[in-house]
Design an enzyme around this catalytic site. Structure first.
Site, PDB file in Angstrom:
ATOM      1  CG  MET A  30      -1.905  -1.190   1.181  1.00 12.29           C
ATOM      2  SD  MET A  30      -3.424  -0.905   2.093  1.00 12.29           S
ATOM      3  CE  MET A  30      -2.788  -0.677   3.740  1.00 12.29           C
ATOM      4  CG  HIS A  37       6.780  -2.012   2.495  1.00 16.16           C
ATOM      5  ND1 HIS A  37       6.649  -0.861   3.238  1.00 16.16           N
ATOM      6  CD2 HIS A  37       5.570  -2.609   2.534  1.00 16.16           C
ATOM      7  CE1 HIS A  37       5.408  -0.763   3.699  1.00 16.16           C
ATOM      8  NE2 HIS A  37       4.728  -1.811   3.294  1.00 16.16           N
TER       9      HIS A  37
END
Ligand code: AMP
Length: 281
Positions: A30, A37
């Protein structure tokens, strides 16, 4: 790094990538990327020739009282960070591009979604599974990389791939933490300095119980009580759930065994944080 914002543009680009016999990895996110990430990007780079990172704050997975409007977004920052880690393509579609109309056909997992986070976030996992299925169809990756941080999500995605005979391989990466143990999350920026200190209780409590397990404690009740008392002792932390579950069924266990997962969700102020630890790992 190349940024595509349309499905047609991304598909055309990936067609030429594949025509050079390159394999494709997808890292769905997102956005507002952090080191957690970026380790997914690293893993993806090791497993495939071409790494696509999707950045999409998916409205379908947010409840009406949740933080869809305030969720942090910064495409140029994400672009710099992923470029430095060797990602090749960013896919950053608009909501209109992904949902020209509200989807009538969605993916649900009634039993598994009723557990843990799903119990408190009705519709959340249906939103996640639906958008991930769409991303799989758009990107057609050989491999997709997710994080253990969202443990229930990884279980549901593996199950979707198995139940629906999807051809993508699923890789799940360990949780990346701050030096004091707090699991990295885009939502950590919501925390005040005081809350940031209190938030360490989640990982400390899990680590404490995991250590008890390592020393031979097998009673789920004992492991949960130990973690619970640490969490309840921290002002400003309100536990939503704390459970010890089997990793595939998400059923609560009474006797702990290696591979079982101790999972927690708690509010620190208004910010909802999750964390988990695999026993015996
Ligand atoms: P999100 O942007 O929060 O939807 O997360 C995108 C992906 O990154 C998901 O597969 C998450 O599980 C993963 N992820 C988020 N935080 C971490 C972390 N601290 N360590 C490892 N993976 C993470």
């Amino acid at each position: 790094v190349r940024t595509e914002t349309t499905i047609a543009g991304l598909r055309a680009h990936l067609k030429s990538v594949r025509s050079r016999a390159q394999t494709v990895a997808l890292v769905p996110t997102m956005g507002y990327l952090h080191e957690g990430h970026l380790t997914l990007v690293d893993r993806a780079s090791k497993r495939a020739d071409h790494v696509v990172v999707s950045l999409f704050v998916n409205p379908l997975q947010f409840g009406p009282a949740e933080d869809l409007a305030t969720y942090p977004r910064d495409l140029s920052r994400d672009s710099t960070l992923t470029e430095a880690r060797g990602a090749h393509t960013l896919f950053a579609p608009s909501v209109k591009e992904m949902y020209p109309k509200m989807p009538e056909i969605v993916i649900t997992a009634p039993a598994l979604s009723d557990r843990l986070c799903g119990h408190f976030r009705p519709g959340h996992f249906s939103g996640v599974l639906t958008v991930v299925a769409k991303l799989f169809n758009i990107v057609q990756p050989d491999i997709a990389v997710f994080g253990q941080k969202d443990f229930q999500q990884s279980v549901l995605i593996r199950r979707m791939v198995s139940d629906l005979n999807l051809t993508v391989e699923i890789d799940v990466a360990p949780i990346v933490r701050e030096p004091d143990g707090l699991a990295l999350s885009s939502r950590n920026i919501y925390l005040s300095a005081e809350q940031r200190t209190a938030a360490v209780a989640l990982s400390s409590a899990l680590r404490w119980s995991a250590a008890q397990f390592a020393q031979g404690e097998r009673s789920a009740a004992a492991l949960l009580t130990a973690a619970r008392s640490l969490l309840d002792g921290e002002t400003g932390v309100t536990v939503q759930y704390l459970e010890l579950v089997a990793p595939d069924t998400l059923d609560s266990v009474e006797t702990a065994k290696p591979g079982d997962v101790l999972a927690v969700a708690a509010f620190v102020g208004k910010t909802r944080l999750i964390d988990n630890v695999v026993l015996g790992a």
